[in-house]
Motif scaffolding. Sequence first.
Motif, PDB file in Angstrom:
ATOM      1  N   ARG A   1       0.829  -1.201   0.000  1.00 35.06           N
ATOM      2  CA  ARG A   1       0.000   0.000   0.000  1.00 35.06           C
ATOM      3  C   ARG A   1       0.865   1.253   0.000  1.00 35.06           C
ATOM      4  NH1 ARG A   1      -2.359   0.694   5.580  1.00 35.06           N
ATOM      5  NH2 ARG A   1      -0.198   1.376   5.856  1.00 35.06           N
ATOM      6  N   ASP A   2       1.888   1.255   0.854  1.00 32.41           N
ATOM      7  CA  ASP A   2       2.777   2.410   0.931  1.00 32.41           C
ATOM      8  C   ASP A   2       3.569   2.586  -0.360  1.00 32.41           C
ATOM      9  OD1 ASP A   2       1.867   2.831   3.476  1.00 32.41           O
ATOM     10  OD2 ASP A   2       3.622   1.944   4.459  1.00 32.41           O
ATOM     11  N   ARG A   3       3.996   1.476  -0.939  1.00 33.35           N
ATOM     12  CA  ARG A   3       4.730   1.552  -2.198  1.00 33.35           C
ATOM     13  C   ARG A   3       3.866   2.158  -3.291  1.00 33.35           C
ATOM     14  NH1 ARG A   3       6.117  -3.824  -5.634  1.00 33.35           N
ATOM     15  NH2 ARG A   3       6.441  -2.834  -7.651  1.00 33.35           N
ATOM     16  N   ALA A   4       2.610   1.711  -3.358  1.00 32.41           N
ATOM     17  CA  ALA A   4       1.695   2.262  -4.365  1.00 32.41           C
ATOM     18  C   ALA A   4       1.472   3.748  -4.128  1.00 32.41           C
ATOM     19  CB  ALA A   4       0.367   1.509  -4.330  1.00 32.41           C
ATOM     20  N   TYR A   5       1.225   4.112  -2.875  1.00 31.57           N
ATOM     21  CA  TYR A   5       0.974   5.516  -2.540  1.00 31.57           C
ATOM     22  C   TYR A   5       2.160   6.400  -2.911  1.00 31.57           C
ATOM     23  CZ  TYR A   5       1.112   9.632   0.446  1.00 31.57           C
ATOM     24  OH  TYR A   5       1.274  10.909   0.904  1.00 31.57           O
ATOM     25  N   GLU A   6       3.354   6.005  -2.506  1.00 30.78           N
ATOM     26  CA  GLU A   6       4.532   6.834  -2.747  1.00 30.78           C
ATOM     27  C   GLU A   6       4.835   6.964  -4.235  1.00 30.78           C
ATOM     28  OE1 GLU A   6       7.521   4.932  -0.435  1.00 30.78           O
ATOM     29  OE2 GLU A   6       6.650   5.556   1.498  1.00 30.78           O
ATOM     30  N   THR A   7       4.672   5.887  -4.975  1.00 31.27           N
ATOM     31  CA  THR A   7       4.975   5.918  -6.403  1.00 31.27           C
ATOM     32  C   THR A   7       3.994   6.809  -7.152  1.00 31.27           C
ATOM     33  OG1 THR A   7       5.895   3.680  -6.291  1.00 31.27           O
ATOM     34  CG2 THR A   7       5.307   4.512  -8.467  1.00 31.27           C
ATOM     35  N   ILE A   8       2.716   6.666  -6.851  1.00 36.68           N
ATOM     36  CA  ILE A   8       1.699   7.474  -7.538  1.00 36.68           C
ATOM     37  C   ILE A   8       1.813   8.934  -7.119  1.00 36.68           C
ATOM     38  CG2 ILE A   8      -0.777   7.828  -7.894  1.00 36.68           C
ATOM     39  CD1 ILE A   8      -1.078   4.769  -7.293  1.00 36.68           C
ATOM     40  N   ARG A   9       2.013   9.167  -5.823  1.00 36.13           N
ATOM     41  CA  ARG A   9       2.191  10.548  -5.331  1.00 36.13           C
ATOM     42  C   ARG A   9       3.362  11.227  -6.028  1.00 36.13           C
ATOM     43  NH1 ARG A   9       5.054  10.731   0.151  1.00 36.13           N
ATOM     44  NH2 ARG A   9       6.687  10.186  -1.349  1.00 36.13           N
ATOM     45  N   ASP A  10       4.487  10.554  -6.092  1.00 34.44           N
ATOM     46  CA  ASP A  10       5.679  11.147  -6.705  1.00 34.44           C
ATOM     47  C   ASP A  10       5.461  11.429  -8.192  1.00 34.44           C
ATOM     48  OD1 ASP A  10       6.869  10.959  -4.245  1.00 34.44           O
ATOM     49  OD2 ASP A  10       8.160   9.261  -4.757  1.00 34.44           O
ATOM     50  N   ALA A  11       4.717  10.551  -8.872  1.00 38.61           N
ATOM     51  CA  ALA A  11       4.438  10.765 -10.291  1.00 38.61           C
ATOM     52  C   ALA A  11       3.543  11.980 -10.496  1.00 38.61           C
ATOM     53  CB  ALA A  11       3.791   9.527 -10.898  1.00 38.61           C
ATOM     54  N   ILE A  12       2.605  12.188  -9.576  1.00 37.50           N
ATOM     55  CA  ILE A  12       1.724  13.356  -9.665  1.00 37.50           C
ATOM     56  C   ILE A  12       2.525  14.637  -9.395  1.00 37.50           C
ATOM     57  CG2 ILE A  12      -0.217  14.553  -8.560  1.00 37.50           C
ATOM     58  CD1 ILE A  12      -1.447  11.762  -8.054  1.00 37.50           C
ATOM     59  N   VAL A  13       3.334  14.619  -8.348  1.00 35.05           N
ATOM     60  CA  VAL A  13       4.128  15.799  -7.995  1.00 35.05           C
ATOM     61  C   VAL A  13       5.094  16.158  -9.116  1.00 35.05           C
ATOM     62  CG1 VAL A  13       5.868  16.703  -6.403  1.00 35.05           C
ATOM     63  CG2 VAL A  13       3.907  15.446  -5.512  1.00 35.05           C
ATOM     64  N   ALA A  14       5.689  15.146  -9.737  1.00 37.92           N
ATOM     65  CA  ALA A  14       6.651  15.390 -10.814  1.00 37.92           C
ATOM     66  C   ALA A  14       5.982  15.797 -12.118  1.00 37.92           C
ATOM     67  CB  ALA A  14       7.498  14.134 -11.046  1.00 37.92           C
ATOM     68  N   GLY A  15       4.649  15.654 -12.197  1.00 35.92           N
ATOM     69  CA  GLY A  15       3.954  15.988 -13.432  1.00 35.92           C
ATOM     70  C   GLY A  15       3.924  14.849 -14.434  1.00 35.92           C
ATOM     71  N   ASP A  16       4.445  13.673 -14.042  1.00 35.92           N
ATOM     72  CA  ASP A  16       4.390  12.525 -14.946  1.00 35.92           C
ATOM     73  C   ASP A  16       2.945  12.082 -15.171  1.00 35.92           C
ATOM     74  OD1 ASP A  16       7.160  12.552 -15.077  1.00 35.92           O
ATOM     75  OD2 ASP A  16       7.376  11.160 -13.397  1.00 35.92           O
ATOM     76  N   ILE A  17       2.116  12.282 -14.157  1.00 36.04           N
ATOM     77  CA  ILE A  17       0.663  12.141 -14.316  1.00 36.04           C
ATOM     78  C   ILE A  17       0.113  13.553 -14.206  1.00 36.04           C
ATOM     79  CG2 ILE A  17      -1.439  11.020 -13.533  1.00 36.04           C
ATOM     80  CD1 ILE A  17       0.238   8.919 -12.142  1.00 36.04           C
ATOM     81  N   ALA A  18      -0.351  14.096 -15.303  1.00 33.38           N
ATOM     82  CA  ALA A  18      -0.654  15.527 -15.396  1.00 33.38           C
ATOM     83  C   ALA A  18      -1.939  15.899 -14.655  1.00 33.38           C
ATOM     84  CB  ALA A  18      -0.777  15.923 -16.867  1.00 33.38           C
ATOM     85  N   PRO A  19      -2.047  17.162 -14.222  1.00 35.57           N
ATOM     86  CA  PRO A  19      -3.301  17.646 -13.643  1.00 35.57           C
ATOM     87  C   PRO A  19      -4.458  17.392 -14.604  1.00 35.57           C
ATOM     88  CG  PRO A  19      -1.560  19.246 -13.290  1.00 35.57           C
ATOM     89  CD  PRO A  19      -0.992  18.202 -14.210  1.00 35.57           C
ATOM     90  N   GLY A  20      -5.561  16.888 -14.066  1.00 37.13           N
ATOM     91  CA  GLY A  20      -6.728  16.585 -14.884  1.00 37.13           C
ATOM     92  C   GLY A  20      -6.739  15.190 -15.466  1.00 37.13           C
ATOM     93  N   ALA A  21      -5.614  14.492 -15.405  1.00 34.87           N
ATOM     94  CA  ALA A  21      -5.551  13.137 -15.976  1.00 34.87           C
ATOM     95  C   ALA A  21      -6.409  12.182 -15.155  1.00 34.87           C
ATOM     96  CB  ALA A  21      -4.111  12.647 -16.011  1.00 34.87           C
ATOM     97  N   VAL A  22      -7.153  11.348 -15.847  1.00 33.56           N
ATOM     98  CA  VAL A  22      -7.949  10.310 -15.194  1.00 33.56           C
ATOM     99  C   VAL A  22      -7.029   9.134 -14.876  1.00 33.56           C
ATOM    100  CG1 VAL A  22      -9.839   8.665 -15.490  1.00 33.56           C
ATOM    101  CG2 VAL A  22     -10.083  11.013 -16.324  1.00 33.56           C
ATOM    102  N   VAL A  23      -7.133   8.616 -13.658  1.00 37.06           N
ATOM    103  CA  VAL A  23      -6.329   7.460 -13.257  1.00 37.06           C
ATOM    104  C   VAL A  23      -7.255   6.296 -12.958  1.00 37.06           C
ATOM    105  CG1 VAL A  23      -4.361   8.781 -12.399  1.00 37.06           C
ATOM    106  CG2 VAL A  23      -6.266   8.306 -10.868  1.00 37.06           C
TER     107      VAL A  23
END
Length: 224
Positions: free
Chosen positions: A13-35
Amino acid sequence: MEPLRPVRRTLLRDRAYETIRDAIVAGDIAPGAVVRDAELAERLGLSRAPVREAFTRLVDEGLLESKPQSYTRVTPVVAADVRDAAAVVGAMHELATRVAVPRLFAADVEAMRTANERFTAAVTAGDVDTALRADDELHDILVRAAGNRAAAATIARYTPLIRRLERRRFGEGGTCRSAGLHGRLIEACADGDTTEAVRVTAEIWRTLAELADLEDLEDLADLE
Protein backbone atom coordinates in the motif's frame (compact mmCIF):
# COMPACT_ATOMS: atom_id res chain seq x y z
CA MET A 1 18.65 -20.57 3.66
CA GLU A 2 15.61 -19.15 5.43
CA PRO A 3 12.40 -19.19 3.42
CA LEU A 4 11.28 -15.92 1.88
CA ARG A 5 8.54 -14.18 3.79
CA PRO A 6 5.56 -12.59 2.04
CA VAL A 7 5.74 -8.82 1.62
CA ARG A 8 3.36 -7.24 4.09
CA ARG A 9 0.21 -5.71 2.65
CA THR A 10 0.97 -2.37 4.33
CA LEU A 11 4.25 -2.18 2.45
CA LEU A 12 2.50 -2.71 -0.87
CA ARG A 13 0.00 0.00 0.00
CA ASP A 14 2.78 2.41 0.93
CA ARG A 15 4.73 1.55 -2.20
CA ALA A 16 1.69 2.26 -4.37
CA TYR A 17 0.97 5.52 -2.54
CA GLU A 18 4.53 6.83 -2.75
CA THR A 19 4.98 5.92 -6.40
CA ILE A 20 1.70 7.47 -7.54
CA ARG A 21 2.19 10.55 -5.33
CA ASP A 22 5.68 11.15 -6.70
CA ALA A 23 4.44 10.77 -10.29
CA ILE A 24 1.72 13.36 -9.67
CA VAL A 25 4.13 15.80 -7.99
CA ALA A 26 6.65 15.39 -10.81
CA GLY A 27 3.95 15.99 -13.43
CA ASP A 28 4.39 12.52 -14.95
CA ILE A 29 0.66 12.14 -14.32
CA ALA A 30 -0.65 15.53 -15.40
CA PRO A 31 -3.30 17.65 -13.64
CA GLY A 32 -6.73 16.59 -14.88
CA ALA A 33 -5.55 13.14 -15.98
CA VAL A 34 -7.95 10.31 -15.19
CA VAL A 35 -6.33 7.46 -13.26
CA ARG A 36 -7.63 3.90 -13.14
CA ASP A 37 -6.72 1.43 -10.42
CA ALA A 38 -6.53 -1.55 -12.79
CA GLU A 39 -4.19 0.24 -15.19
CA LEU A 40 -1.85 1.53 -12.48
CA ALA A 41 -1.89 -1.80 -10.65
CA GLU A 42 -0.68 -3.50 -13.82
CA ARG A 43 2.04 -0.91 -14.38
CA LEU A 44 3.22 -1.19 -10.77
CA GLY A 45 3.05 -4.97 -10.68
CA LEU A 46 0.56 -4.90 -7.83
CA SER A 47 -2.99 -6.02 -7.20
CA ARG A 48 -5.76 -3.44 -7.36
CA ALA A 49 -6.33 -3.38 -3.58
CA PRO A 50 -3.20 -1.43 -2.54
CA VAL A 51 -3.69 0.96 -5.47
CA ARG A 52 -7.27 1.65 -4.39
CA GLU A 53 -6.01 2.29 -0.84
CA ALA A 54 -3.41 4.69 -2.24
CA PHE A 55 -6.16 6.48 -4.22
CA THR A 56 -8.18 6.97 -1.03
CA ARG A 57 -5.21 8.51 0.74
CA LEU A 58 -4.34 10.77 -2.21
CA VAL A 59 -7.93 12.01 -2.41
CA ASP A 60 -7.79 12.84 1.30
CA GLU A 61 -4.52 14.74 0.73
CA GLY A 62 -5.86 16.76 -2.20
CA LEU A 63 -3.80 15.29 -5.04
CA LEU A 64 -6.70 13.28 -6.49
CA GLU A 65 -10.41 13.97 -6.72
CA SER A 66 -13.00 11.27 -7.13
CA LYS A 67 -16.63 11.02 -8.18
CA PRO A 68 -18.05 7.63 -7.16
CA GLN A 69 -18.90 5.35 -10.09
CA SER A 70 -17.58 7.97 -12.48
CA TYR A 71 -13.88 8.95 -12.33
CA THR A 72 -10.77 9.53 -10.27
CA ARG A 73 -8.46 12.21 -11.60
CA VAL A 74 -5.51 14.36 -10.65
CA THR A 75 -6.49 17.71 -9.16
CA PRO A 76 -5.41 20.94 -10.84
CA VAL A 77 -2.69 23.08 -9.25
CA VAL A 78 -4.73 25.73 -7.44
CA ALA A 79 -2.85 28.70 -6.03
CA ALA A 80 -5.20 29.10 -3.06
CA ASP A 81 -4.67 25.46 -2.07
CA VAL A 82 -0.90 25.95 -2.28
CA ARG A 83 -1.10 29.05 -0.08
CA ASP A 84 -3.16 27.17 2.51
CA ALA A 85 -0.73 24.25 2.48
CA ALA A 86 2.29 26.56 2.70
CA ALA A 87 0.79 28.33 5.72
CA VAL A 88 0.29 25.05 7.56
CA VAL A 89 3.61 23.49 6.55
CA GLY A 90 5.46 26.71 7.31
CA ALA A 91 3.96 26.87 10.80
CA MET A 92 5.04 23.26 11.44
CA HIS A 93 8.58 24.03 10.25
CA GLU A 94 8.73 27.06 12.52
CA LEU A 95 7.65 24.87 15.43
CA ALA A 96 10.22 22.23 14.53
CA THR A 97 12.99 24.82 14.22
CA ARG A 98 12.15 26.39 17.59
CA VAL A 99 12.42 23.02 19.32
CA ALA A 100 15.33 21.66 17.27
CA VAL A 101 17.93 24.43 17.43
CA PRO A 102 18.95 23.84 21.07
CA ARG A 103 19.23 20.10 20.32
CA LEU A 104 21.45 20.27 17.24
CA PHE A 105 24.94 18.79 17.19
CA ALA A 106 27.81 20.08 15.10
CA ALA A 107 27.31 17.11 12.76
CA ASP A 108 23.71 18.19 12.17
CA VAL A 109 24.77 21.69 11.18
CA GLU A 110 27.45 20.29 8.88
CA ALA A 111 24.87 18.01 7.25
CA MET A 112 22.69 21.09 6.64
CA ARG A 113 25.63 22.86 5.00
CA THR A 114 26.27 19.87 2.75
CA ALA A 115 22.61 19.68 1.76
CA ASN A 116 22.59 23.40 0.93
CA GLU A 117 25.68 23.00 -1.23
CA ARG A 118 23.87 20.29 -3.21
CA PHE A 119 20.79 22.49 -3.37
CA THR A 120 22.72 25.49 -4.69
CA ALA A 121 24.55 23.43 -7.30
CA ALA A 122 21.30 21.84 -8.46
CA VAL A 123 19.54 25.21 -8.77
CA THR A 124 22.46 26.51 -10.84
CA ALA A 125 22.28 23.43 -13.07
CA GLY A 126 18.50 23.60 -13.39
CA ASP A 127 18.15 20.16 -11.79
CA VAL A 128 14.77 20.36 -10.09
CA ASP A 129 14.75 16.80 -8.71
CA THR A 130 18.10 17.12 -6.96
CA ALA A 131 17.30 20.61 -5.70
CA LEU A 132 14.05 19.58 -4.07
CA ARG A 133 15.57 16.44 -2.56
CA ALA A 134 18.40 18.50 -1.06
CA ASP A 135 15.87 21.05 0.23
CA ASP A 136 13.91 18.27 1.93
CA GLU A 137 17.09 16.80 3.43
CA LEU A 138 18.13 20.15 4.90
CA HIS A 139 14.81 20.84 6.58
CA ASP A 140 14.32 17.22 7.64
CA ILE A 141 17.37 17.52 9.88
CA LEU A 142 15.49 20.08 11.97
CA VAL A 143 12.25 18.12 11.86
CA ARG A 144 13.97 14.95 13.09
CA ALA A 145 15.83 16.83 15.82
CA ALA A 146 12.55 18.34 17.03
CA GLY A 147 11.05 14.87 17.41
CA ASN A 148 7.46 16.11 17.04
CA ARG A 149 5.66 13.31 15.22
CA ALA A 150 2.49 15.33 14.66
CA ALA A 151 4.44 18.15 13.02
CA ALA A 152 6.41 15.67 10.88
CA ALA A 153 3.22 13.95 9.73
CA THR A 154 1.58 17.26 8.83
CA ILE A 155 4.63 18.35 6.85
CA ALA A 156 4.72 15.04 4.97
CA ARG A 157 1.02 15.26 4.17
CA TYR A 158 0.86 18.77 2.74
CA THR A 159 4.30 19.34 1.23
CA PRO A 160 3.44 17.49 -2.05
CA LEU A 161 0.75 20.11 -2.83
CA ILE A 162 3.44 22.80 -2.59
CA ARG A 163 6.04 20.83 -4.54
CA ARG A 164 3.81 20.67 -7.62
CA LEU A 165 3.82 24.45 -7.91
CA GLU A 166 7.53 24.67 -7.06
CA ARG A 167 8.30 22.32 -9.94
CA ARG A 168 6.21 24.36 -12.34
CA ARG A 169 7.88 27.59 -11.31
CA PHE A 170 11.35 26.22 -10.62
CA GLY A 171 13.96 28.98 -10.52
CA GLU A 172 11.44 31.83 -10.45
CA GLY A 173 12.41 33.73 -7.34
CA GLY A 174 11.59 31.29 -4.55
CA THR A 175 14.10 28.62 -5.41
CA CYS A 176 16.86 31.10 -6.23
CA ARG A 177 16.40 33.04 -3.00
CA SER A 178 16.15 29.90 -0.89
CA ALA A 179 19.87 29.11 -1.17
CA GLY A 180 20.75 32.40 0.54
CA LEU A 181 18.00 31.95 3.11
CA HIS A 182 19.25 28.45 3.83
CA GLY A 183 22.68 29.92 4.50
CA ARG A 184 21.23 32.35 7.03
CA LEU A 185 19.25 29.55 8.66
CA ILE A 186 22.34 27.38 8.97
CA GLU A 187 24.39 30.17 10.55
CA ALA A 188 21.61 30.85 13.05
CA CYS A 189 21.54 27.15 13.92
CA ALA A 190 25.32 27.08 14.27
CA ASP A 191 25.14 30.07 16.65
CA GLY A 192 22.29 28.52 18.64
CA ASP A 193 20.17 31.57 17.80
CA THR A 194 16.68 30.10 17.93
CA THR A 195 14.87 33.40 17.38
CA GLU A 196 16.79 34.14 14.18
CA ALA A 197 16.42 30.57 12.93
CA VAL A 198 12.65 30.73 13.35
CA ARG A 199 12.55 34.16 11.67
CA VAL A 200 14.46 32.86 8.64
CA THR A 201 12.30 29.73 8.47
CA ALA A 202 9.20 31.94 8.29
CA GLU A 203 10.80 33.96 5.49
CA ILE A 204 11.58 30.81 3.51
CA TRP A 205 7.94 29.78 3.56
CA ARG A 206 6.75 33.28 2.68
CA THR A 207 8.70 33.00 -0.58
CA LEU A 208 6.65 29.92 -1.46
CA ALA A 209 3.43 31.77 -0.74
CA GLU A 210 4.66 34.47 -3.11
CA LEU A 211 4.92 31.86 -5.88
CA ALA A 212 1.24 31.09 -5.34
CA ASP A 213 0.45 34.82 -5.57
CA LEU A 214 2.35 34.98 -8.87
CA GLU A 215 0.41 31.96 -10.12
CA ASP A 216 -2.86 33.74 -9.24
CA LEU A 217 -1.82 36.87 -11.15
CA GLU A 218 -0.96 34.85 -14.25
CA ASP A 219 -4.24 32.94 -14.06
CA LEU A 220 -6.10 36.26 -13.94
CA ALA A 221 -4.11 37.56 -16.92
CA ASP A 222 -5.07 34.46 -18.90
CA LEU A 223 -8.74 35.24 -18.29
CA GLU A 224 -8.51 38.79 -19.60
